[in-house]
Design an enzyme around this catalytic site. Structure first.
Site, PDB file in Angstrom:
ATOM      1  CB  CYS A   2      -0.847   0.027   1.257  1.00  0.00           C
ATOM      2  SG  CYS A   2      -1.830  -1.446   1.468  1.00  0.00           S
ATOM      3  N   GLY A  28      -1.543   1.095  -4.585  1.00  0.00           N
ATOM      4  CA  GLY A  28      -2.800   0.527  -4.104  1.00  0.00           C
ATOM      5  C   GLY A  28      -3.966   1.207  -4.782  1.00  0.00           C
ATOM      6  CG  ASN A 101       3.531  -0.625   2.373  1.00  0.00           C
ATOM      7  OD1 ASN A 101       4.613  -0.227   1.954  1.00  0.00           O
ATOM      8  ND2 ASN A 101       2.901  -1.635   1.814  1.00  0.00           N
ATOM      9  N   GLY A 102       2.323  -3.260   4.352  1.00  0.00           N
ATOM     10  CA  GLY A 102       3.033  -4.491   4.680  1.00  0.00           C
ATOM     11  C   GLY A 102       2.063  -5.568   5.098  1.00  0.00           C
ATOM     12  CE1 TYR A 258       3.586  -3.885 -11.659  1.00  0.00           C
ATOM     13  CE2 TYR A 258       3.290  -4.589  -9.395  1.00  0.00           C
ATOM     14  CZ  TYR A 258       2.760  -4.130 -10.588  1.00  0.00           C
ATOM     15  OH  TYR A 258       1.413  -3.920 -10.702  1.00  0.00           O
TER      16      TYR A 258
HETATM   17  O1  LIG Z   1       2.432 -12.269 -14.795  1.00  0.00           O
HETATM   18  P1  LIG Z   1       1.396 -11.345 -14.255  1.00  0.00           P
HETATM   19  O2  LIG Z   1       0.625 -11.979 -13.164  1.00  0.00           O
HETATM   20  O3  LIG Z   1       0.535 -10.784 -15.342  1.00  0.00           O
HETATM   21  O4  LIG Z   1       2.121 -10.139 -13.516  1.00  0.00           O
HETATM   22  C1  LIG Z   1       3.175  -9.405 -14.065  1.00  0.00           C
HETATM   23  C2  LIG Z   1       2.701  -8.205 -14.847  1.00  0.00           C
HETATM   24  O5  LIG Z   1       1.893  -7.356 -14.008  1.00  0.00           O
HETATM   25  C3  LIG Z   1       2.512  -6.081 -13.868  1.00  0.00           C
HETATM   26  O6  LIG Z   1       1.935  -5.138 -14.764  1.00  0.00           O
HETATM   27  P2  LIG Z   1       0.752  -4.142 -14.353  1.00  0.00           P
HETATM   28  O7  LIG Z   1      -0.236  -4.112 -15.411  1.00  0.00           O
HETATM   29  O8  LIG Z   1       0.253  -4.487 -12.992  1.00  0.00           O
HETATM   30  O9  LIG Z   1       1.412  -2.709 -14.169  1.00  0.00           O
HETATM   31  P3  LIG Z   1       2.317  -1.773 -15.090  1.00  0.00           P
HETATM   32  O10 LIG Z   1       1.395  -1.033 -16.013  1.00  0.00           O
HETATM   33  O11 LIG Z   1       2.979  -0.885 -14.078  1.00  0.00           O
HETATM   34  O12 LIG Z   1       3.307  -2.583 -15.832  1.00  0.00           O
HETATM   35  C4  LIG Z   1       3.957  -6.297 -14.255  1.00  0.00           C
HETATM   36  O13 LIG Z   1       4.536  -5.117 -14.756  1.00  0.00           O
HETATM   37  C5  LIG Z   1       3.840  -7.359 -15.329  1.00  0.00           C
HETATM   38  O14 LIG Z   1       3.514  -6.763 -16.556  1.00  0.00           O
HETATM   39  N1  LIG Z   2      -0.341  -4.128   0.633  1.00  0.00           N
HETATM   40  C1  LIG Z   2      -0.345  -3.721   1.876  1.00  0.00           C
HETATM   41  O1  LIG Z   2       0.547  -3.062   2.347  1.00  0.00           O
HETATM   42  C2  LIG Z   2      -1.549  -4.189   2.668  1.00  0.00           C
HETATM   43  C3  LIG Z   2      -1.700  -3.649   4.075  1.00  0.00           C
HETATM   44  C4  LIG Z   2      -2.629  -4.534   4.919  1.00  0.00           C
HETATM   45  N2  LIG Z   2      -2.032  -5.811   5.144  1.00  0.00           N
HETATM   46  C5  LIG Z   2      -3.990  -4.684   4.252  1.00  0.00           C
HETATM   47  O2  LIG Z   2      -4.302  -5.712   3.735  1.00  0.00           O
HETATM   48  O3  LIG Z   2      -4.756  -3.776   4.221  1.00  0.00           O
HETATM   49 MG   LIG Z   3       3.329  -4.578 -16.435  1.00  0.00          MG
END
Ligand SMILES: O=P(O)(O)OC[C@H]1O[C@H](OP(=O)(O)OP(=O)(O)O)[C@H](O)[C@@H]1O
Ligand SMILES: NC(=O)CC[C@H](N)C(=O)O
Ligand SMILES: [Mg+2]
Length: 506
Positions: A2, A28, A101-102, A258
């Site tokens: 988050c 998030g 976050n976490g 990422y």
């Molecule tokens: O193998 P998967 O389960 O599909 O996950 C990996 C993909 O998901 C994310 O992209 P996302 O669309 O979330 O965000 P981005 O636009 O920042 O790349 C990441 O950049 C990969 O493209």
């Molecule tokens: N991604 C997160 O940091 C999640 C925070 C918290 N564990 C929730 O589920 O709301």
């Molecule tokens: Mg992507």
């Protein structure tokens, strides 16, 4: 992962918190919230949705005061219900709100303890509510009417002793100020900045990523050390203390791959530069292992892979082209809650430019392959556009193990590389050749930015969990509770809720 933010200002903080949350939105997309403090009163607005949808003008006007905290949520525990949106609040002692976050790895045990020993009721399935109540209980131990910063730091030290897992948190203590703390392994990021005002005095901002400081005109003072707590009182005095007995710095390496924005600096490493180096190392691997490659063009999978793909093309001396256009109104796919939504969004989000594929051997580059949702569809699109060969490269190693520290990858069997060889994954996603970054190369790409970082949480790649408390039983229970299948079955009554229920039934 988050996004969290907290501010002690000299004027109203509502707009700055809102703006800060919009630049942390990539962390998030499920829910957003802001809580402010003004003259002994707290004001809260939170709901499911993106920042721009949650806060209307009437909400903003009500968020009064010069102090506040905010949150954008990507759930890793509990459900996507507005009741679990953050900040969360507990009225005793003093009135404390918290944004987290976490993810806690001993949440179940803590929930039992809070109920049986601390006499505290937890009303949601959110681990963040548990973190808040542990902190509140420990702060109450001082028994004082007026607490000092030392009492606050003592409570954080007790949180470190009781809680396991990943947690970067901001808390607002009614009448006192804003507290920020980071878990003893420093898994999730947290930094703070200062803005000197022309008329004298300063404002302070705490945020998950430095990009929030930049855009709001704050300069980075520093990042919180693992285990450290920083408290900013209402009058703008900053106190800091190391609250962990044995801190070990092991930041989450997936932030660099990422999660974080490329224009952020995390633990003194520029995320952008780390991604460039990931691309460079991937290019070197290809030159080493496939010197006679026949790649005509390198195409990134927007958005996050762009930085690595660009540098990779540069080092390979291959043309870099934009072959997919991203619909800018669709968010990140990976952090969407269900597989049906994720699958549908890839198609809506990315549309190919045919002429970049027709008759060519293309190398598609992504930052990571997790469930394989994106690459399977992207490869199919490339073939539909007439590509001759479709190769695929991932700037991260195969994701084979669940993440338990704040990334929603709860079940190993949902990860495409789990239990599969390189060839099997290539076949499953339909690639003519698949190249993964080596873990050593990924680590080196990040470490080069800050050689003092000796250790990382790379658990989703190597199955080694830095907090040392993650057992096979824990992982099995997590998969049971949070896999996509389990989540689509809907909320169930959880055992701890039943404990209270049973007691009242006699
Ligand atoms: O193998 P998967 O389960 O599909 O996950 C990996 C993909 O998901 C994310 O992209 P996302 O669309 O979330 O965000 P981005 O636009 O920042 O790349 C990441 O950049 C990969 O493209
Ligand atoms: N991604 C997160 O940091 C999640 C925070 C918290 N564990 C929730 O589920 O709301
Ligand atoms: Mg992507």
């Amino acid at each position: 992962m988050c996004g969290i933010i907290g501010m002690v200002g000299q004027g109203p903080v509502n707009q700055a918190l809102y703006d800060g949350l919009t630049v942390l939105q990539h962390r998030g997309q499920d829910a957003a919230g802001i809580m402010t403090y003004d003259q002994g009163r707290l004001y809260l607005r939170k709901n499911n949705g993106l920042v721009r949808d949650v806060f209307r003008q009437e909400h903003m006007l009500q968020l009064r005061g010069n102090v506040g905290i905010g949150h954008v949520r990507y759930p890793t525990a509990g459900y996507s219900s507005p009741a679990e949106a953050q900040p969360l609040y507990v009225n005793s002692p003093y009135g404390i709100s918290l944004a987290h976050n976490g993810n806690l790895t001993n949440a179940e045990a803590l929930k039992r303890e809070l109920f049986l020993e601390d006499r505290r009721h937890i009303n949601t399935e959110s681990d963040s509510e548990i973190l808040l109540n542990v902190f509140a209980h420990e702060l109450a131990r001082s028994g004082k009417l007026r607490i000092s910063e030392e009492d606050i730091f003592e409570a954080v030290a007790a949180v470190h002793r009781r809680c396991n897992g990943g947690y970067a948190a901001v808390a607002m203590i009614n009448g006192y100020g804003v507290l920020a703390f980071r878990d003893p392994s420093g898994i999730r990021p947290l930094c703070f900045g200062e803005q000197r005002l022309e008329g004298g005095g300063s404002e302070y901002l705490v945020a998950s990523e430095s990009v929030a400081l930049d855009t709001l005109g704050f300069s980075l003072v520093r990042e919180l050390e693992p285990g450290e707590a920083v408290f900013i009182s209402l009058d703008g005095t900053v106190y800091a203390r190391q609250c962990a007995e044995h801190p070990v710095h092991a930041p989450c390496i997936f932030e660099y791959v990422y999660l974080a924005r490329p224009d952020s600096i995390i633990d003194s490493v520029a995320v952008y530069k780390a991604r460039l180096r990931m691309g460079e190392r991937l290019a070197q691997q290809i030159l080493r292992t496939w010197p006679d490659h026949d790649i005509d063009v390198i195409i990134p999978v927007p958005d996050t892979s762009r930085t690595a793909a660009l540098e990779m093309a540069h080092h390979l001396g291959v043309t870099y082209r934009e072959g997919f256009i991203k619909n800018r109104y669709i968010g990140r796919t990976f952090i969407m809650p269900g597989q049906t939504q994720r699958r549908k969004s890839v198609r809506q989000k990315l549309n190919p430019i045919g002429l970049e594929f027709k008759g060519k051997n293309v190398l598609l580059v992504d930052d990571s392959i997790v469930r394989g949702t994106t690459c399977e569809q992207i490869i199919e699109m490339a073939r539909d556009q007439g590509a001759r060969k479709v190769y695929f490269a991932s700037a991260a190693p195969p994701v084979r193990y669940p993440n338990v520290y704040g990334i929603d990858m709860p079940a190993a069997h949902e990860l495409i590389a789990h239990g599969r060889t390189l060839e099997e994954v290539a076949q499953k996603i339909g690639a003519d050749r698949l190249i993964y970054q080596e873990l050593d190369d990924l680590v080196a790409a990040v470490q080069e930015g800050n050689p003092t970082l000796r250790q990382f949480d790379a658990s989703c790649f190597n199955g080694e969990y830095v907090t040392g408390d993650v057992s096979a039983d824990y992982l099995a229970a997590l998969a049971d509770r949070r896999s996509d299948t389990a989540k689509s079955a809907g909320p169930e009554r959880q055992p701890m809720t039943d404990l209270a229920h049973q007691l009242h039934q006699g």
